[in-house]
Scaffold this active site. Structure first.
Site, PDB file in Angstrom:
ATOM      1  N   ASP A 415       0.825  -1.199   0.000  1.00 23.47           N
ATOM      2  CA  ASP A 415       0.000   0.000   0.000  1.00 23.47           C
ATOM      3  C   ASP A 415       0.865   1.257   0.000  1.00 23.47           C
ATOM      4  O   ASP A 415       1.936   1.293   0.604  1.00 23.47           O
ATOM      5  CB  ASP A 415      -0.894  -0.020   1.246  1.00 23.47           C
ATOM      6  CG  ASP A 415      -1.789   1.184   1.349  1.00 23.47           C
ATOM      7  OD1 ASP A 415      -2.622   1.371   0.456  1.00 23.47           O
ATOM      8  OD2 ASP A 415      -1.643   1.947   2.326  1.00 23.47           O
ATOM      9  N   GLU A 468       1.089  -0.559  -5.197  1.00 14.56           N
ATOM     10  CA  GLU A 468       0.131   0.514  -5.448  1.00 14.56           C
ATOM     11  C   GLU A 468       0.952   1.794  -5.536  1.00 14.56           C
ATOM     12  O   GLU A 468       1.299   2.393  -4.526  1.00 14.56           O
ATOM     13  CB  GLU A 468      -0.907   0.625  -4.332  1.00 14.56           C
ATOM     14  CG  GLU A 468      -1.958   1.688  -4.629  1.00 14.56           C
ATOM     15  CD  GLU A 468      -2.493   2.392  -3.394  1.00 14.56           C
ATOM     16  OE1 GLU A 468      -3.555   3.013  -3.497  1.00 14.56           O
ATOM     17  OE2 GLU A 468      -1.843   2.344  -2.338  1.00 14.56           O
TER      18      GLU A 468
END
Length: 744
Positions: A415, A468
């Site tokens: 993330d 990401e």
């Protein structure tokens, strides 16, 4: 009462009781004194009224210790004995008696090689010796506790096993490494514990164990002693096959799930679904829908439900919400046996400020930078790991290894990678410090990510490391040997933003936004992309995907089906957030179940059926996945028909004979006698059409095969004439001989 004895040096008692005596093992336990002419045992057991020393060999009493002061200090000589021996302490309390192994008679269980690698920043299995681990030491079974707190004056472990007394079990200090450890025999599985740390400022802080593998339910925050038993895995064949897997040439259709809100149980739907129910319901659903991968949003223990798991405190502890660690293992095991790979959303970019967590762990900025310009993340009011500190790297490397090794996850999705890469991420000019070259790149984080990816791929062949990353950082999926970050895949955030902006436009004005559908092919092969429609696109007032689309329900559902058809045929692997597969109307709410009742309505059932059939088609035809990351796997036939909102393109497999032709119409207009170029002289049949009545469409379909005509068109030697459905996606394949039909 205080007895004057020669057992303690002057001032040592006070320092011990005040949390200022660092070398506790040199004071407590059994020690030779008087030049080896006598043995003494010293112990600190608050609340005891008497303590006897017994021989561990035969249980006979050797000596009764004298009470040194009212705080629980006891000491005494071992009679005529001068040679160390294994012993027990018989402790008399006002209401009970307890027989214990004195933890201060045991030497350290730390392995010098492990300690060295930890301090060097290259230890991948720190969790095997830090945290609370079951061990057998000199024939005694117990738990070895170990924690890193280099700037602490004293560290004690307190819990259910010692009545939460912060003086009873003070840990051994290893100054060179900053580690503290102790072996305690009188411990049971699932007992709670915390560390009481006397910090460098003389304050005592109470911390959860950074390496705890289980924690109390929020709002409580104690760590838990793990169970002894191991899980009996049944997925050895899966792991063996995975090792030789080449994910870039295989289909990858990912179903992103937040377990807390996929489906709840109970009359008020407020009770979490446990792993046994997820095995019975979620796993068959994923298989039925044809998804190849399941991606779990973070499941490391997190106290705040509203963080969705992205602010974890117990990085090694699977959250209590759905069951225990072996329940999670059983869930992943079942996924593997059903042919479903499982990915984990992992958060190494930052950590929250919860006082029981990593923040100022030993009174110093241990895991974070002490300068807020490097150590604080302004977007989320969290703290940033110090990636340049060796022990922190070992902590994070080990956590990644832990999930892949102990739970057999098939990959990690990292993330907020962009926030790691840039020192000035979301900062004003006066809020960040340039690197040593004067740039804004976070060199320490870059090095960390490169090393992380290289090590995980080396340890676990066939896994997927996914980033990401929302900027144009070059080489995210390039090999580290080529100065890339070394990820296997990167989310295509540009495609997502552009195409969602496009479908939110009224069809009347889409001609002016046509480039938002086509621009992604300018850079589609610069990285190994995953097309992602994740949870981030259906929260914070953004509305659901269906809500973004203008028009009446017919237009909304038709556009969404066409959009999914475009996504599934566009180069790149696929990711769809739960609920999107049946066109949930409301934006995602982490506090409740998905709106499964919508499936009683035909339009929603139609979207679900369309996604299921897209997944089946996607896996059946190699042209849709084999050359995802190579330009020779894609060819525009017509990308310039902005006035009619139409795209036509062709996908190719390794074998160019295996190809698929796609026509996407983002206008509500039906186009009859529409000519499409095709690569071969074969007949072509319409494999899927999003406007079919089965999916809730108007049934503008092509029932019969179309014969290829020797009419060059759109750069192809042949062409077919078809009817193009309104707001629809039509997928065409050549009618091959049976032996030439594509297989999975």
């Amino acid at each position: 009462m205080t007895v004057a004895t020669p057992y303690f040096q002057q001032g040592s008692e006070i320092a011990l009781l005040n949390g200022e005596y660092t070398d506790v093992f040199s004071l407590l336990g059994m020690h030779s004194v008087n030049d080896g002419k006598a043995l003494v045992v010293r112990c600190l057991i608050p609340g005891a009224i008497s303590v006897d020393v017994l021989s561990a060999k035969d249980g006979r009493k050797v000596a009764t210790l004298e009470q040194v002061n009212e705080h629980g200090l006891f000491a005494g000589k071992m009679g005529r004995r001068v040679k160390s021996f294994a012993y027990l302490l018989r402790v008399q309390y006002p209401l009970c008696e307890q027989l214990i192994n004195d933890p201060y008679q045991f030497d350290s269980l730390l392995n010098p090689d492990d300690v060295y690698l930890f301090g060097e920043g290259s230890q991948l299995q720190t969790y095997h010796f830090q945290g609370a681990n079951w061990r057998e030491h000199h024939g005694v079974k117990g738990v070895h506790f170990c924690v890193w707190a280099p700037n602490a004056k004293q560290v004690a472990v307190m819990g259910d096993f010692n009545l939460w007394d912060n003086k009873r079990h003070i840990l051994r200090h290893h100054p060179a490494s900053g580690l503290w450890d102790i072996f305690i025999a009188e411990v049971e599985p699932e007992q709670h514990y915390k560390y009481a740390i006397s910090d460098m400022h003389g304050n005592q802080v109470i911390k959860s164990d950074p390496y705890a593998v289980a924690m109390q339910p929020s709002p409580h925050n104690a760590s838990k002693i793990p169970h002894v038993e191991r899980y009996d895995w049944q997925d050895s064949q899966w792991l063996a096959d995975r090792a030789s897997h080449q994910p870039h040439v295989q289909p990858m259709s990912i179903y992103e799930v937040q377990l807390a809100s996929w489906r709840r149980k109970g009359d008020d739907s407020q009770e979490y679904t446990d792993y046994s129910q997820l095995i019975a319901e979620l796993v068959p659903y994923i298989k039925e829908m044809g998804f190849t991968h399941l991606q779990l949003m973070p499941i490391s223990e997190y106290p705040f439900d509203g963080s969705w798991g992205y602010q974890p405190v117990g990085l090694f502890a699977p959250t209590y919400r759905f069951g225990d660690a072996n329940g999670l293992r059983a869930f992943i095991d079942e996924c593997h046996q059903q042919g479903i790979a499982v990915l984990l959303d992992w958060v190494p970019a930052h950590f929250p400020r919860d006082p029981h967590g990593l923040v100022r762990f030993d009174g110093s900025c241990l895991y974070e930078h002490d300068d807020p310009r490097k150590g604080e993340q302004p977007d989320w009011d969290t703290l940033i790991y110090n990636y340049g500190r060796a022990e922190v790297r070992s902590f994070l490397y080990s956590n990644a290894h832990y999930w892949l090794d102990e739970f057999h996850f098939d990959g990690l999705r990292l993330d907020a990678v962009s926030s790691m890469l840039y020192l000035d991420y979301s900062r004003r000019a006066d809020q960040w410090i340039p690197n040593k070259f004067g740039g804004r790149e976070n060199l320490e984080a870059i090095s960390f990510l490169q090393e992380l990816n290289a090590r995980m791929y080396q340890c676990f062949p066939g896994i997927n490391m996914i980033a990401e990353e929302s900027t144009a950082w070059p080489g995210v999926t390039q090999a580290t040997s080529n100065n890339g970050l070394g990820f296997g895949f990167k989310w295509n955030m540009g495609w997502m933003n552009d195409t969602l902006r496009y479908i939110s436009c009224d069809p009347l004005f889409r001609r002016y936004h046509h480039g938002e559908l086509t621009f992604s092919l300018v850079y589609a092969f610069t990285e190994q992309f995953i097309l992602s429609l994740s949870h981030d696109e259906v929260v914070h007032g953004k509305g659901s995907l269906l809500h973004k689309i203008p028009g009446d329900d017919w237009q909304k559902f038709a556009t969404l089906r066409a959009y999914y058809g475009f996504m599934w045929t566009h180069p790149g692997k696929k990711l769809l957030f739960m609920g999107n597969e049946f066109a949930q109307r409301n934006e995602w709410n982490h506090n409740q179940s998905l709106d499964w009742h919508l499936l009683t309505y035909a339009p929603h059932q139609g979207v679900q059926d369309w996604v299921r059939d897209l997944n089946q088609c996607y896996q059946q035809y190699p042209a849709l996945y084999q050359r995802d990351h190579h330009s020779d796997g894609f060819q525009w036939l017509d990308c310039n028909n902005a006035d009619n909102n139409i795209l036509v393109f062709c996908r190719f497999g390794m074998d160019k004979q295996q190809h698929v032709v796609i026509v996407v119409n983002m206008s509500p207009q039906v186009y009859y006698d529409f000519r499409v170029g095709v690569p071969t002289a074969q007949n072509y049949r319409e494999l899927l059409n999003s406007d079919h009545r089965h999916y809730g469409g108007g049934d503008v379909v092509n029932d019969n095969p179309c014969e290829a005509q020797v009419t060059p068109w759109q750069g192809m030697s042949h062409s077919i004439v078809i009817t193009v459905p309104p707001l629809g996606c039509s997928i065409w394949v050549p009618e091959l001989d049976e032996q030439d039909q594509p297989t999975q």
